[in-house]
Design a protein around this motif. Sequence first.
Motif, PDB file in Angstrom:
ATOM      1  N   ASP A   1     -60.215 100.432   3.609  1.00  0.00           N
ATOM      2  CA  ASP A   1     -61.601 100.248   4.079  1.00  0.00           C
ATOM      3  C   ASP A   1     -61.922  98.779   4.001  1.00  0.00           C
ATOM      4  N   GLN A   2     -63.035  98.370   4.608  1.00  0.00           N
ATOM      5  CA  GLN A   2     -63.497  96.998   4.516  1.00  0.00           C
ATOM      6  C   GLN A   2     -65.013  96.994   4.420  1.00  0.00           C
ATOM      7  N   SER A   3     -65.538  95.897   3.925  1.00  0.00           N
ATOM      8  CA  SER A   3     -66.989  95.784   3.795  1.00  0.00           C
ATOM      9  C   SER A   3     -67.619  95.613   5.162  1.00  0.00           C
ATOM     10  N   SER A   4     -68.921  95.745   5.249  1.00  0.00           N
ATOM     11  CA  SER A   4     -69.623  95.637   6.530  1.00  0.00           C
ATOM     12  C   SER A   4     -69.486  94.253   7.128  1.00  0.00           C
ATOM     13  N   SER A   5     -69.323  93.231   6.277  1.00  0.00           N
ATOM     14  CA  SER A   5     -69.164  91.858   6.792  1.00  0.00           C
ATOM     15  C   SER A   5     -67.718  91.540   7.139  1.00  0.00           C
ATOM     16  N   GLY A   6     -66.796  92.373   6.677  1.00  0.00           N
ATOM     17  CA  GLY A   6     -65.377  92.135   6.938  1.00  0.00           C
ATOM     18  C   GLY A   6     -64.754  91.152   5.977  1.00  0.00           C
ATOM     19  N   ALA A   7     -65.545  90.614   5.031  1.00  0.00           N
ATOM     20  CA  ALA A   7     -65.024  89.619   4.086  1.00  0.00           C
ATOM     21  C   ALA A   7     -64.216  90.249   2.967  1.00  0.00           C
ATOM     22  N   THR A   8     -64.399  91.516   2.736  1.00  0.00           N
ATOM     23  CA  THR A   8     -63.714  92.214   1.643  1.00  0.00           C
ATOM     24  C   THR A   8     -62.943  93.392   2.204  1.00  0.00           C
ATOM     25  N   LEU A   9     -61.675  93.493   1.769  1.00  0.00           N
ATOM     26  CA  LEU A   9     -60.836  94.628   2.146  1.00  0.00           C
ATOM     27  C   LEU A   9     -60.524  95.435   0.880  1.00  0.00           C
ATOM     28  N   PHE A  10     -60.561  96.753   1.006  1.00  0.00           N
ATOM     29  CA  PHE A  10     -60.270  97.625  -0.128  1.00  0.00           C
ATOM     30  C   PHE A  10     -58.799  98.038  -0.013  1.00  0.00           C
ATOM     31  N   VAL A  11     -57.984  97.425  -0.869  1.00  0.00           N
ATOM     32  CA  VAL A  11     -56.533  97.521  -0.760  1.00  0.00           C
ATOM     33  C   VAL A  11     -55.970  98.382  -1.887  1.00  0.00           C
ATOM     34  N   GLU A  12     -55.035  99.234  -1.488  1.00  0.00           N
ATOM     35  CA  GLU A  12     -54.254  99.999  -2.463  1.00  0.00           C
ATOM     36  C   GLU A  12     -52.937  99.251  -2.663  1.00  0.00           C
ATOM     37  N   PRO A  13     -52.778  98.526  -3.796  1.00  0.00           N
ATOM     38  CA  PRO A  13     -51.560  97.725  -4.003  1.00  0.00           C
ATOM     39  C   PRO A  13     -50.301  98.591  -3.962  1.00  0.00           C
TER      40      PRO A  13
END
Length: 786
Positions: free
Chosen positions: A214-226
């Motif tokens: 997933d990513q934040s609404s601004s696209g600045a943050t990505l939710f990564v599963e390492p």
Amino acid sequence: MNAKGIQTLEYDKIKHRLATYVQTEMGQKLVAQLQPSSNIDEVNHWLAQTSDGADVFRLKGGIPLATLVNIKPYLKRLEIEASLNAKELAAVGKVLRATSEVKSFLRQLASEELKLEQLYQLGDQLETLPAVSKELLVAIEGDGHVTDEASPLLKSLRQQISVTESTIREKLADYTQGKAAKYLSNAVVTIRNDRYVIPVKAEYRGQFGGVVHDQSSSGATLFVEPQVIVTLNNRLKQQQAAEKEEIRRILRELSQKLAPYTKELAQNAQLLGQLDFINAKARYAHDLKATLPLVSSANDVYLRQVWHPLLDQKTAVRNDIAIGKDYQAIVITGPNTGGKTITLKTLGLVQLMGQSGLFIPAFEESRIGVFSNIFADIGDEQSIEQSLSTFSSHMTNIVEILANLDERSLVLFDELGAGTDPQEGAALAISILDAVGAKGAYVVATTHYPELKAYGYERPETINASMEFDEKTLKPTYRLLIGIPGRSNALDISLRLGLDPSIVTAAKQLTSQDSQDLNQMIADLVSKRHDAEENAIEFKQKLRAAKKLHQELSSNFEAYLKQKEHLLETAKKEANEIVAQAQVKADEIISDLRQLRLAGGQNIKENELMDAKGQLNALEQPLHLQKNKVLRRAKAKKDFHPNDDVLVKSYGQRGVLLAKVGNHAWEVQLGILKMKIDEADLEKITAAQAEPKQKNVVVRSSKTSHVSPNLDLRGKRYEEAMTEVDRYIDAVLLAGYGSVTIVHGKGTGALRQGITSYLQANSAVKRFEFAPPNAGGNGATIVYFK
């Protein structure tokens, strides 16, 4: 029951108030369905249930019930072999637990012998289903959570999940707390798509590998599963899937176990709802200070100090309302705002409450009837849309009432005949009342027309009434006066408002004096009737209390007679046992005497015979007379006094009392002997019983006597030794000894001194001296008798 009348009397407001006391959905449903009944047996049954509930509330605070939902839809799904979810099973489990608690509670009440007419029968119908209930309690919590104890596999899976989640968090902590934290927009661990992830700045997405979820609404943050936890997340998903599958299996299994008991569960839910409904009626009655009404099959209504249940109890005016016994029609007249309408509503609404099984807001011993229908034409019902005037709307309602009433109906008319020409309105009102009376129905009507006052006097089973008016304050008191027609009070009000007194006086002269006298006479009769009603109720209560007391006394007296007979039988058995034992002892003594006679022939001594006779007399059992007044008086006549002639029962000899020595012993003169004898061994001889001449007691001395000429007191305590000396001296005197030797030893000298004092005081002792030195010296005393 007539729906319009129920609506007019605001019966629904009573139901709304009652609903606030209900705790279960089943109870709410019963309140919503509540309607007054015209069946007297049903009314009595409902009132008995409410009475039971009131007793339990007063003594125990009510029946213990938790908040329960309606499980009927769930049971229908079980009947078609569907499975319930965890919350639905929890709801069923709560019903089962409530069933067990209520059944146990009622069982405890029964053990305390609390008399209840209906609740025990309801409790007996409850089915506890302990095995299924226990399984539900272990597996499902009240909020629907499936516990670890539901199955060993579920417990194991949850432990595995916990270990896996802990491992994942530890791995991710290396990123959130280590050097890699600078690549994160926020050093936290979160979840996306049911997988653990970390928030990574978009420009550093390649630092961790793995999968972007997933990513934040601004696209600045990505939710990564390492990449390092992908395998762990996969394992966690598998374990969670296995957990869900095991939970579904548990719920399916529990549903299958419940399915055979859907009828029992439905009945339990219904009964618990009914008990909740009874609880609510009891609590509402308590807060309203309502009482249990009597039910008259003849519709003889008498409401003592009744008030409207929707009014404030502290300010509501209480009235006595009666109809049905001496009259079936009441015509209430009087000025506006006097309380006529509220009186009609009070009668109608209280009747509806009583016929619904509710306690009524009136004093105890009030009576209600059981009417087939209660009709009410109250208030202004004009309608612009239907082009109906006030008169037309009332008349439409009255037409419908006349078409449906019967001899067991109660009709309430407010301002009958109003809204049209007074003369025509009065005539129409009289005709309507006649029509209602012709059908035998009960009717209460309010009106302003003076013509209806005469109607109340002329028609049979009809009476006038009015609302009281305080002439001093010119305000209504809202009290109903049965038997007294209403007055407009126009003259008094006009005078107080400043109208010329001469005008008011002239108007009073035009008023019939006979009418005023009649009103006063009727008022006196009504007052006396009210007093008679109250006295009758008081006498009935006293009679009931007297009957109860008489019944208790009769029961206690019967128990007393049974106990008396039992005690007499027991006493006879014990007496027979004592006699049998005495007989055996007597036989033994007689046998001993025979042996003595055979062995010694004429050598049997007088003292031996006296001892044997004393043993026989000792077999007599003394009577305890303390509790019998007659026997106490008889015993008092035999009290001992100095110089009384007595018989010494153990020796069979007569003597004279000299003085009392101790609490229960006397010094007795027996011929030349003075002896200390216990009272129990003495019997008083009256003058008539005394012989003219007393035979001399012959006492012979003999070496063959069983009394030793020597008494050895060495080693004995002082009190014991002195008692033995006293008995020994009496025995040797009876044996005829001239002298004896008492060996007391030297010791401290206390015993020697005590014996010396005793011998000095004994009148039968001639002299005494210490033994010779070769025979004990001052350690022994030789006693010589007269």
